[in-house]
Scaffold this active site. Structure first.
Site, PDB file in Angstrom:
ATOM      1  N   GLU A 160     -60.179 -15.804  38.893  1.00 21.30           N
ATOM      2  CA  GLU A 160     -59.143 -15.236  38.543  1.00 21.30           C
ATOM      3  C   GLU A 160     -57.886 -15.502  39.730  1.00 21.30           C
ATOM      4  OE1 GLU A 160     -58.862 -15.798  34.676  1.00 21.30           O
ATOM      5  OE2 GLU A 160     -61.394 -15.121  34.615  1.00 21.30           O
TER       6      GLU A 160
ATOM      7  N   ARG B  38     -68.376  -8.056  48.440  1.00 16.73           N
ATOM      8  CA  ARG B  38     -68.903  -9.204  48.699  1.00 16.73           C
ATOM      9  C   ARG B  38     -68.645 -10.206  48.577  1.00 16.73           C
ATOM     10  NH1 ARG B  38     -75.103  -8.511  48.413  1.00 16.73           N
ATOM     11  NH2 ARG B  38     -76.148  -9.498  50.047  1.00 16.73           N
TER      12      ARG B  38
HETATM   13 MO1  MOS Z   1     -61.042 -17.162  32.467  1.00 14.71          MO
HETATM   14  S1  MOS Z   1     -59.059 -17.014  31.512  1.00 14.71           S
HETATM   15  O1  MOS Z   1     -61.255 -15.428  31.770  1.00 14.71           O
HETATM   16  O2  MOS Z   1     -61.584 -18.165  31.575  1.00 14.71           O
END
Ligand code: MOS
Length: 754
Positions: free
Chosen positions: A717, A640
């Site tokens: 990430e 979400r």
């Molecule tokens: Mo991220 S590299 O787990 O802050």
């Protein structure tokens, strides 16, 4: 959620609202660590080693000490020995990174890398401290350092610890050789990624102030509780005597997940001079003492049948670490789960160099691992004369191939389709050098993106005050990611109070404990705790109303009560009352809800990952090898989406980081001295606006309540993953030159005879 009224909550979640801390930031009212005003502040500057290996024989501090305004020059000769740290080490303690590290705390005169702290100057002001630091003269006994990864490769040894505390470092399933024997096509290549250094806008900084035997640390950290634990353990004081604050952080990306040497040195210096100390690293000091991404050399072997079916995947990573700590970049993790294949082997090895210990850097493992894997798959697609998306779909994993568990959710197929359509992938003529625009060679490349959906135990408190204000408390962090904003949205929706009335407090160990803000798990962890705490507060309000004879809602069924815009009503009836009116009748007491949220046995039942597909167009100048990214489309299934605006920002930030990884970032060390050569952002290149094309971010429709009660999978990430491979694949398509060693600079394209 389990409460009957949870089906009816507000609708701020999912809206692209502006950052709630945006105004504070653009007006300069948001204070970052180095800007915190503290009375009687002194300033510390680190003196760094100019050799990479050996020992400091003599430190001449006399000139520095004689300077007006210098309060102390700390060296191993006069720095108190840290008995509790020594004891901890004697007992075999090291503590797993990120919270435990081998730090340089002036306890001995050994040198392990160039730039290591060897002394600390404390002065009345920063300028005097800087000047004094430059006057400290060190005499060394220098050994020849090992900093060249290529030369050191034969010394690689297997990494044997669990990765992130739980995952095996090596895996093998099936029969690699049988798989290769059955293959019609095979790729055996080596892909390398260089050392990279975090360069957030805000450099690391710590201010330490003692009050008796208690210390307060303002620290640019993404892990306040972690820093508290390390400081307490190292200095031998109870954790309750350490308070760590981190209200605003100007980017972190994993680099600020550890309590590095300067944090402890600031606390030690403040104790030594009896005054608060500020220790702010310079840009140059970001290179070495505070981690970075290690160098990787990745050996990829792929085998496939003529129809594209994978028969073997082998991924062996050799990554650099320091001489004093074992830190692994787990590039092989992604290879275990991304594609269906019966015969898979992953290994991780370390190579010791005289450099600072590496650390988490955005998508640690997945960013570097997908570069190798997704480049190799592109090479295989050419070997098989197959479309790269078709090859990936041919090996699509309907369940986690490593564990056999079903996915909690997976929209990768939809992401390929969405991305390809928006990018106009069908326009691509697969033949290298076949597409041009004017003088430029045009290349189109793609790759799969993925990142685990993790969460960790978190807690939160949500208070509703009689004046209608809502305060959310959790010792999490906003790294610039939007944590303040999405937590406010979650609290507003769950309590039914207007978001303008919600204040979020983060980054303080006086607040309920929360994990490191890393691993893309802040929303799933802290967001869940805030949601549950807000629901608990809401339920108390409802209980108060229905049991209060003076309330118009008296006697209504709990599950019929709605709270919207701060007003309680009963379903199907007009009359109700405001939260303020209700609380005023109850002695003006605030209502509070508390919650702890942690993963349960769903992690045993499901494999949890986010997936995506990233499509890139590059243009390459055939004469000069100049390469530009001209278009990016990314499609993601991340559960979400709590706020499409901050989510998009996270993803375009990740992709931008990926452009840096692909084309620019490279920490260069001098092989003779181990010195970090390009230790500033004039020489260490990261993308600027002119390097970043318009990007389109698409979301697959997902809501994953197997991962957490709010249905979100994390977005910090994944945007970075796959990007370097997509760019390398596009560069190959444009030029016919396959660059397997990042960054893809024009010299490498020219060498390959563009
Ligand atoms: Mo991220 S590299 O787990 O802050």
């Amino acid at each position: 959620m389990t409460t009957p009224n949870s089906e009816r909550v507000g609708d701020v979640v999912g809206k692209p609202i502006n950052r709630v801390d945006g105004k504070l930031k653009v007006t300069g009212a948001a204070r970052y660590t180095a800007e915190i005003p503290v009375a009687h502040l002194t300033h510390a500057v680190i003196v760094q080693s100019q050799i990479a290996r050996g020992m400091v024989e003599r430190l001449d501090t006399s000139a520095a000490e004689q300077l007006d305004g210098v309060l102390a020059v700390m060296t191993p000769d006069n720095t108190p020995k840290l008995e509790s740290l020594a004891k901890f080490a004697r007992e075999g303690g090291k503590g797993p990174p990120p919270t435990g590290r081998s730090l340089s705390l002036l306890q001995d005169n050994l040198v392990h890398y160039n730039g290591q702290p060897i002394a600390l100057v404390i002065a009345e002001n920063f300028e005097v401290a800087m000047h004094a630091a430059s006057l400290v003269r060190a005499t060394y006994r220098a050994d020849i350092p090992v900093v060249d990864m290529a030369l050191a490769l034969p010394s690689a040894f297997p990494y044997t610890q669990k990765i992130f505390g739980s995952l095996p470092p090596q895996t093998l399933r099936g029969d690699i050789q049988a798989g290769l024997a059955a293959a019609d096509a095979r790729i055996d290549e080596v892909y390398t990624t260089p050392m990279e250094t975090h360069n957030p806008m805000e450099m690391h900084a710590t201010i330490a102030a003692w009050d008796g035997d208690r210390v307060t640390l303002w620290d640019s950290t993404q892990n306040v509780y972690g820093v508290r634990g390390v400081v307490a353990r190292t200095l031998g004081i109870p954790p309750e005597h350490v308070r760590v604050l981190s209200h605003f952080i100007g980017g972190a990306f994993g680099g600020k997940g550890s309590a590095w040497s300067h944090v402890l040195l600031a606390a030690m210096a403040a104790r030594q001079v009896g005054r608060p100390v500020k220790l702010a690293l310079t840009r140059r000091q970001m290179f070495g003492p505070v981690g970075g991404r290690p160098h990787t050399v990745q050996y990829l072997t792929l085998g496939a049948k003529r129809d594209g079916t994978f028969t073997t995947i082998r991924h062996d990573t050799k990554a650099s670490t320091s001489t004093f700590e074992d830190w692994i970049e787990p590039a092989g993790l992604v290879t275990r789960t991304l594609y269906e294949c019966a015969n898979v082997e992953t290994n991780h090895h370390l190579v010791r160099l005289n450099v600072g210990t590496p650390t988490f850097m955005r998508a640690p493992g997945e960013a570097s691992g997908t570069f190798a894997l997704e480049s190799a798959i592109d090479e295989l697609a050419y070997a098989l004369d197959m479309d790269p998306i078709a090859l990936r779909l041919k090996n699509y994993a309907d369940a986690d191939p490593e564990s056999g568990k079903p996915w909690s959710s997976k929209s990768l197929e939809a992401c390929y389709a969405l991305g390809a359509e928006r990018f106009d992938w069908s326009r691509r003529n697969p033949k290298p050098r076949s597409m041009r625009e004017g003088d430029w060679l045009v290349g189109m490349g793609m790759a799969t993106a993925t990142y685990p959906a993790r969460r960790a135990p978190a807690s939160a408190e949500v208070c509703i005050y009689p004046d209608g204000r809502v305060v959310v408390k959790a010792a999490s962090h906003d790294l610039g990611t939007g944590t303040y904003t999405v937590l406010a949205q979650l609290a507003a929706d769950a309590t039914g109070m207007p978001i303008q009335h919600v204040t979020v407090e983060l980054g303080d160990t006086n607040l309920p404990p929360n994990p490191i803000s890393a691993g893309s798990m802040t929303v799933a962890s802290t967001g869940s705790a805030v949601h549950l705490a807000a629901m608990a507060a809401r339920n108390k309000l409802v209980e108060l109303a229905v049991s209060d004879p003076d309330s118009p809602l008296h006697g209504a069924r709990h599950e019929d009560i709605l709270i919207e815009e701060g007003c309680l009503t009963s379903r199907g009836s007009e009359c109700g009352e405001s939260v303020q009116t209700l609380l005023a009748r109850h002695g003006g007491q605030a209502i509070d809800g508390k919650a702890e949220a942690k993963p349960g046995d769903e992690t045993q039942q499901y494999s949890m990952h986010s997936f995506g597909a990233v499509f890139v167009e590059v243009r390459v100048d055939p004469d000069f090898g100049t390469i530009r990214v001209s278009k990016v489309v990314g499609a993601y299934g991340v559960g979400r989406v709590l706020n499409p605006k901050t989510a998009r920002s996270q993803l375009i930030g990740g992709i931008t980081y990926g452009i840096g990884m692909a084309l620019m970032e490279h920490t260069v060390t001098d092989p003779r001295s181990g010195r970090y050569v390009n230790a500033d952002i004039a020489e260490y290149h990261i993308p600027v606006h002119a390097d970043v094309p318009p990007m389109e971010i698409l979301f697959a429709d997902e809501r994953d309540e197997r991962v957490d009660p709010i249905g979100a999978k994390g977005i910090g990430e994944i945007g970075m993953t796959g990007v370097a491979a997509a760019i390398a694949n596009a560069a190959f398509h444009a030029t016919g030159a396959r660059v397997r060693n990042l960054p893809i600079t024009l010299d490498k394209l020219l060498e390959s005879k563009v």
